[in-house]
Design a protein around this motif. Sequence first.
Motif, short mmCIF file in Angstrom:
data_model
loop_
_atom_site.label_atom_id
_atom_site.label_comp_id
_atom_site.label_asym_id
_atom_site.label_seq_id
_atom_site.Cartn_x
_atom_site.Cartn_y
_atom_site.Cartn_z
N SER A 30 50.74 0.00 -83.43
CA SER A 30 52.13 -0.36 -84.00
C SER A 30 52.38 -1.95 -83.73
CB SER A 30 53.33 0.40 -83.22
OG SER A 30 54.53 0.02 -83.25
N ASP A 31 52.67 -2.52 -84.82
CA ASP A 31 52.82 -4.04 -84.80
C ASP A 31 54.14 -4.23 -84.56
OD1 ASP A 31 53.23 -6.60 -85.14
OD2 ASP A 31 52.49 -6.77 -87.14
N THR A 32 54.74 -4.56 -83.43
CA THR A 32 56.27 -4.63 -83.14
C THR A 32 57.06 -5.82 -84.11
OG1 THR A 32 55.96 -3.96 -80.75
CG2 THR A 32 58.02 -5.15 -81.31
N SER A 33 56.02 -6.63 -84.46
CA SER A 33 56.83 -7.88 -85.45
C SER A 33 56.88 -7.09 -86.83
CB SER A 33 56.13 -9.12 -85.29
OG SER A 33 54.86 -8.85 -86.07
N GLY A 34 56.39 -6.11 -87.01
CA GLY A 34 56.77 -5.68 -88.46
C GLY A 34 55.73 -5.93 -89.49
N HIS A 36 50.36 -12.54 -92.75
CA HIS A 36 50.02 -11.42 -91.69
C HIS A 36 50.08 -10.13 -92.37
CE1 HIS A 36 50.33 -9.83 -87.86
NE2 HIS A 36 51.62 -9.42 -88.14
N GLY A 37 49.17 -9.32 -92.09
CA GLY A 37 49.14 -7.81 -92.48
C GLY A 37 48.40 -7.58 -93.74
N ALA A 38 47.77 -8.41 -94.29
CA ALA A 38 47.15 -8.35 -95.61
C ALA A 38 46.17 -7.44 -95.80
CB ALA A 38 46.81 -9.75 -96.13
N GLY A 39 45.31 -7.33 -94.80
CA GLY A 39 44.12 -6.20 -94.60
C GLY A 39 44.88 -4.90 -94.33
N CYS A 40 45.70 -4.74 -93.61
CA CYS A 40 46.42 -3.35 -93.41
C CYS A 40 46.76 -2.96 -94.89
CB CYS A 40 47.54 -3.34 -92.32
SG CYS A 40 46.94 -3.93 -90.80
N THR A 41 47.62 -3.85 -95.35
CA THR A 41 48.65 -3.58 -96.65
C THR A 41 47.27 -3.07 -97.87
OG1 THR A 41 50.03 -5.14 -96.03
CG2 THR A 41 49.91 -4.53 -98.23
#
Length: 277
Positions: A12-16, A211-216
Amino acid sequence: MTLKKTLTIAGSDTSGGAGIQADLKTFQEHGTYGMTAVTVIVTMDPDNHWSHGVYSLPVDVLKAQIKTALSTGIDAIKTGMLSTEEIIQIVGNAIAESGLDHVVIDPVMVCKGDDEVLNPGTVDAMVEFLLPKAEIVTPNLFEAGQLAGTKTPKTIEEMKTVAAKIHSLGARNVVIKGGKQLEHDKAVDLFYDGSTFTLLEAEKTDTHYNHGAGCTFAAAITANLANGLPVQEAVLEAKKFVTAAIANGWKLNDYVGPVMHGAKNRFDAPAITTTEV
């Protein structure tokens, strides 16, 4: 109405912008019903240059979450941050027991600098417990080198060699994310299905808001598989999705800028070219 069900087992990434938050936003944009099993909670300290804190959850809590989600009849699973060898084995066993074909492994590795895995044992555990279950695995350049037991690839030819090695370890399909780090004039990913290497190319975006590109990207593949797309088409459509998300990334604060997860459904789709190499 019946929606396809997608499960992310990740942090869980608190920054979203990344982790399960990115996955759920991406699942929603693809019209699937997203569920979660949280492995760790990551926080950021605004009083200390956004330094990260990582808080692991008890493994019994993880097992209970996975049991809950799988009982509903999941159509596709994605994994993200799995911080210990024990967690990796638990997740691998749960995937095996589920019998699911649509399994996307995003082999997130917590690193110190650019060339040292924080917990080297997790790499061996991924190779043993996750790669043989993967319909597709989505490492970045560093992660690909770690899985293959080689140096980090820097060229297309080195990516091909590493992709073939990872495929030989059990993953049915491999996509190595070259992104902006590869020595190439485009943002390049390499897809390998065991017989053909295909380059997926897009124009590079001059941005730090990624930020989050890989997860996306991995979550988009997962949703596309759940929705019935063949693997290579699922990857191509996910490349369009994340390219649009990166191109429309935005500033959250002075430390980070996430991608815009809904960009492809709101703006013109980016041009992606495919070439067999």
